[in-house]
Scaffold this motif. Structure first.
Motif, PDB file in Angstrom:
ATOM      1  N   GLU A  58       0.983   7.670   7.742  1.00  0.00           N
ATOM      2  CA  GLU A  58      -0.412   7.675   6.295  1.00  0.00           C
ATOM      3  C   GLU A  58      -0.842   6.284   7.691  1.00  0.00           C
ATOM      4  OE1 GLU A  58      -0.529   7.791   3.722  1.00  0.00           O
ATOM      5  OE2 GLU A  58       2.207   8.921   2.895  1.00  0.00           O
ATOM      6  N   HIS A 106       2.136   7.917  -6.655  1.00  0.00           N
ATOM      7  CA  HIS A 106       1.059   9.550  -7.459  1.00  0.00           C
ATOM      8  C   HIS A 106       1.508  10.367  -7.045  1.00  0.00           C
ATOM      9  CE1 HIS A 106      -1.400   6.623  -9.678  1.00  0.00           C
ATOM     10  NE2 HIS A 106      -1.385   6.156  -8.358  1.00  0.00           N
ATOM     11  N   ARG A 107       2.419  10.199  -4.642  1.00  0.00           N
ATOM     12  CA  ARG A 107       2.898  11.269  -4.179  1.00  0.00           C
ATOM     13  C   ARG A 107       3.485  11.294  -3.237  1.00  0.00           C
ATOM     14  NH1 ARG A 107       0.942  10.332   0.020  1.00  0.00           N
ATOM     15  NH2 ARG A 107      -0.956   9.030   0.666  1.00  0.00           N
ATOM     16  N   GLU A 124       0.638  -1.296  -0.201  1.00  0.00           N
ATOM     17  CA  GLU A 124      -0.010  -0.240  -0.111  1.00  0.00           C
ATOM     18  C   GLU A 124       0.660   1.232   0.481  1.00  0.00           C
ATOM     19  OE1 GLU A 124      -3.532   0.206  -0.345  1.00  0.00           O
ATOM     20  OE2 GLU A 124      -2.790  -2.202  -0.544  1.00  0.00           O
ATOM     21  N   LEU A 125       2.327   1.013   0.390  1.00  0.00           N
ATOM     22  CA  LEU A 125       2.749   2.547   0.403  1.00  0.00           C
ATOM     23  C   LEU A 125       3.392   2.624  -0.801  1.00  0.00           C
ATOM     24  CD1 LEU A 125       4.428   1.891   3.993  1.00  0.00           C
ATOM     25  CD2 LEU A 125       2.020   3.877   3.761  1.00  0.00           C
ATOM     26  N   ILE A 150      -3.023   3.775   6.221  1.00  0.00           N
ATOM     27  CA  ILE A 150      -2.108   2.404   5.819  1.00  0.00           C
ATOM     28  C   ILE A 150      -1.564   1.309   6.821  1.00  0.00           C
ATOM     29  CG2 ILE A 150      -0.387   1.014   4.539  1.00  0.00           C
ATOM     30  CD1 ILE A 150      -1.375   3.970   2.038  1.00  0.00           C
ATOM     31  N   LYS A 202       2.205   2.190  -3.672  1.00  0.00           N
ATOM     32  CA  LYS A 202       1.193   2.202  -4.310  1.00  0.00           C
ATOM     33  C   LYS A 202       1.248   4.005  -4.153  1.00  0.00           C
ATOM     34  CE  LYS A 202      -1.484  -1.730  -4.642  1.00  0.00           C
ATOM     35  NZ  LYS A 202      -3.401  -2.310  -4.241  1.00  0.00           N
ATOM     36  N   ALA A 203       0.783   4.167  -3.061  1.00  0.00           N
ATOM     37  CA  ALA A 203       0.301   6.057  -2.811  1.00  0.00           C
ATOM     38  C   ALA A 203       2.217   6.098  -3.205  1.00  0.00           C
ATOM     39  CB  ALA A 203       0.737   5.974  -1.043  1.00  0.00           C
ATOM     40  N   ASP A 204       3.260   5.284  -2.979  1.00  0.00           N
ATOM     41  CA  ASP A 204       4.386   7.245  -3.789  1.00  0.00           C
ATOM     42  C   ASP A 204       4.420   6.949  -5.638  1.00  0.00           C
ATOM     43  OD1 ASP A 204       7.061   8.107  -2.877  1.00  0.00           O
ATOM     44  OD2 ASP A 204       7.286   5.997  -4.174  1.00  0.00           O
ATOM     45  N   LEU A 228       5.091  10.145   0.320  1.00  0.00           N
ATOM     46  CA  LEU A 228       5.091   9.464   1.339  1.00  0.00           C
ATOM     47  C   LEU A 228       4.664  10.500   2.394  1.00  0.00           C
ATOM     48  CD1 LEU A 228       6.684   6.178   1.313  1.00  0.00           C
ATOM     49  CD2 LEU A 228       3.818   6.944   1.025  1.00  0.00           C
TER      50      LEU A 228
END
Length: 300
Positions: A269, A185-186, A178-179, A272, A181-183, A188
């Motif tokens: 986060e 687009h932006r 999940e981290l 997550i 996936k987040a990274d 952390l």
């Protein structure tokens, strides 16, 4: 020992000792897996070096002064809050390499299956190491079904034993995925100021917010490993400056000790993983993936 297992000689003794002898392509089905993990370890080593320098620089991060007229003790920042962008970038690189290592493992398992490399190649866009939001989602995952369908019989027992889902014993894999996936687009979200060993409760939270009302809704609290962490969630580009008041308390209260205020980089986060030391999370995640790979050695 399966031929995909690393020998004791090439297995690193610790996170700060990346293996120097990565095997050349084609000589080991897990070459890509180990290479990705070694790159993650190198990033952790680089992170540690800069982190240690930051802690030395900002170790004495909070000073106190007393006003006898109003019987008040004030705690304030002794330095400008550092920019944590570099640490967020390192974190993204580390989790991405770990997630990639897991997908390389899934592909190697499929190559070793009845369909061989040709079968794995045809299905390559559908092969991922299965990680899910919970056990039910994991059991019905198409990625789990695809990997098990292309791999050697009996893999399901080993794969399912890792419990690679939220709430399972392999929840660290869920955090990594999940981290990552987040990274994509932006960056952390990281918090540069934390103070540990302070209890969550009215006096600390109230005084922090009374001194800094704009922090309402942005005060991060977590207690992983039985150590309390307070952190200020910074907005993009925001910097806390030297002299910024953090706490006000009556002088009859016992003074806080230097050890109550520590410089750290905290990951924030919360959707997550609970807010916690970014350094500890990255080190644990890297070692976790490194140690779990050998369980699959008989299937590659």
């Amino acid at each position: 020992m399966g031929h995909g297992t690393r020998s004791a000689r090439s297995s690193p003794a610790g996170i700060l000792n990346p293996s120097p002898d990565i095997m050349p392509p084609g000589s080991n089905p897990l070459t890509g897996v180990w290479a990705k993990i070694e790159r993650a370890k190198q990033h952790v080593t680089d992170y540690d070096r800069v982190y240690d320098r930051l802690v030395r620089q900002y170790g004495d991060m909070v000073h106190a002064k007393e006003d006898s007229q109003v019987r008040e003790r004030v705690y304030y920042l002794n330095w400008d809050n550092p920019d944590t962008t570099a640490f967020a970038v390192w974190a993204g690189d580390i989790v991405h390499n770990l997630r990639s290592a897991l997908d390389h493992l899934a592909y190697a398992l499929c190559v070793a299956g009845p369909g061989g490399e040709a079968g794995a190649y045809r299905a390559r866009k559908q092969i991922y190491f299965p990680i899910a939001n919970g056990e039910e989602d994991y059991r019905t995952s198409r990625h789990r079904e695809k990997v098990l369908g292309l791999s050697k019989p009996g893999l399901d027992e080993i794969l399912d034993a890792t419990e690679p889902y939220r709430g399972g014993k392999g929840e660290a894999l869920y955090h990594i995925s999940e981290l990552d996936k987040a990274d994509k687009h932006r960056l952390l979200v990281t918090v540069a100021f934390t103070n540990a060993r302070l209890d969550e409760g009215s006096i600390i939270e109230r005084t922090l917010l009374e001194s800094n009302p704009e922090w309402a809704g942005r005060l991060v609290f977590s207690r992983p490993d039985d150590v309390a962490h307070y952190g200020i969630e910074r907005l993009p580009g925001e910097r806390l400056k030297a002299g910024r008041v953090l706490l006000r308390e009556h002088m009859h209260e016992p003074p806080k000790q230097k050890g109550d205020f520590v410089a750290d980089i905290t990951l924030n986060e919360p959707e997550i993983v609970k807010p916690q030391s970014l350094r500890s999370l990255l080190t644990h995640s890297t070692l976790y993936v490194d140690r779990m790979i050998n369980a699959f050695s008989d299937f590659v």
